[in-house]
Scaffold this motif. Structure first.
Motif, PDB file in Angstrom:
ATOM      1  N   GLU A 176      -2.644  -3.240  -2.894  1.00  0.00           N
ATOM      2  CA  GLU A 176      -2.896  -4.018  -4.006  1.00  0.00           C
ATOM      3  C   GLU A 176      -1.935  -5.248  -3.702  1.00  0.00           C
ATOM      4  OE1 GLU A 176      -0.998  -1.813  -7.104  1.00  0.00           O
ATOM      5  OE2 GLU A 176       1.001  -1.678  -6.245  1.00  0.00           O
ATOM      6  N   GLN A 203       0.838  -1.270  -0.058  1.00  0.00           N
ATOM      7  CA  GLN A 203      -0.055   0.039  -0.039  1.00  0.00           C
ATOM      8  C   GLN A 203       0.743   1.225   0.169  1.00  0.00           C
ATOM      9  OE1 GLN A 203      -3.046   0.185   3.142  1.00  0.00           O
ATOM     10  NE2 GLN A 203      -4.084   1.576   1.803  1.00  0.00           N
ATOM     11  N   LYS A 214      -3.210   5.274  -1.789  1.00  0.00           N
ATOM     12  CA  LYS A 214      -3.542   4.371  -2.675  1.00  0.00           C
ATOM     13  C   LYS A 214      -4.168   3.352  -2.033  1.00  0.00           C
ATOM     14  CE  LYS A 214      -0.594   5.564  -6.576  1.00  0.00           C
ATOM     15  NZ  LYS A 214       0.451   4.986  -7.645  1.00  0.00           N
ATOM     16  N   ASP A 215      -5.019   2.461  -2.674  1.00  0.00           N
ATOM     17  CA  ASP A 215      -5.566   1.317  -2.106  1.00  0.00           C
ATOM     18  C   ASP A 215      -4.461   0.196  -1.960  1.00  0.00           C
ATOM     19  OD1 ASP A 215      -8.752   1.536  -3.915  1.00  0.00           O
ATOM     20  OD2 ASP A 215      -7.758   2.184  -1.846  1.00  0.00           O
TER      21      ASP A 215
END
Length: 123
Positions: A46, A39, A43-44
């Protein structure tokens, strides 16, 4: 139950290499499918890579041919070898364990998570 502790993060220059590790506790570690997620700020989380109990592996396109995931069931360890690192690889890297072998690219599948280790790629 499984507890996960990551280590090995740090600062590395672009093009460099780093290996992050995940130490697991619990008697049933070998029954879990393991993965690395990351992460970045803003941002998310991933998917990065996964390794099944049978050592089959799967990688995100962004890291394929640069990263390698491995496991040592005797030591209850999971590793992520990262080569040719890029600034966009900068993130907190998390280790995760899943009891089922399906949809391993989805974070919702995972039952246990570590606290994360910071990887920063910068000159």
């Amino acid at each position: 139950q499984v507890q996960l502790v990551e280590s090995g993060g740090g600062l590395v220059q672009p093009g460099g290499s780093l290996r992050v590790s995940c130490q697991a506790s619990g008697r049933t570690f070998s029954r879990y499918h393991m993965a690395w997620f990351r992460q970045a700020p803003g941002k998310d989380r991933e998917f990065v890579a996964a390794i099944t109990t049978g050592s089959s592996t799967n990688y995100a396109d962004a890291v394929k041919d640069r990263f390698t995931v491995s496991r040592d069931d005797a030591q209850k360890m999971v590793y992520l070898q990262m080569n040719n690192l890029k600034p966009e690889d900068t993130a907190v890297y998390y280790c995760a364990a899943a009891a089922v072998p399906f949809r391993l690219t989805l974070s919702s599948v995972y039952n246990y998570w570590g606290q994360g280790t910071q990887v920063t790629v910068s000159s």
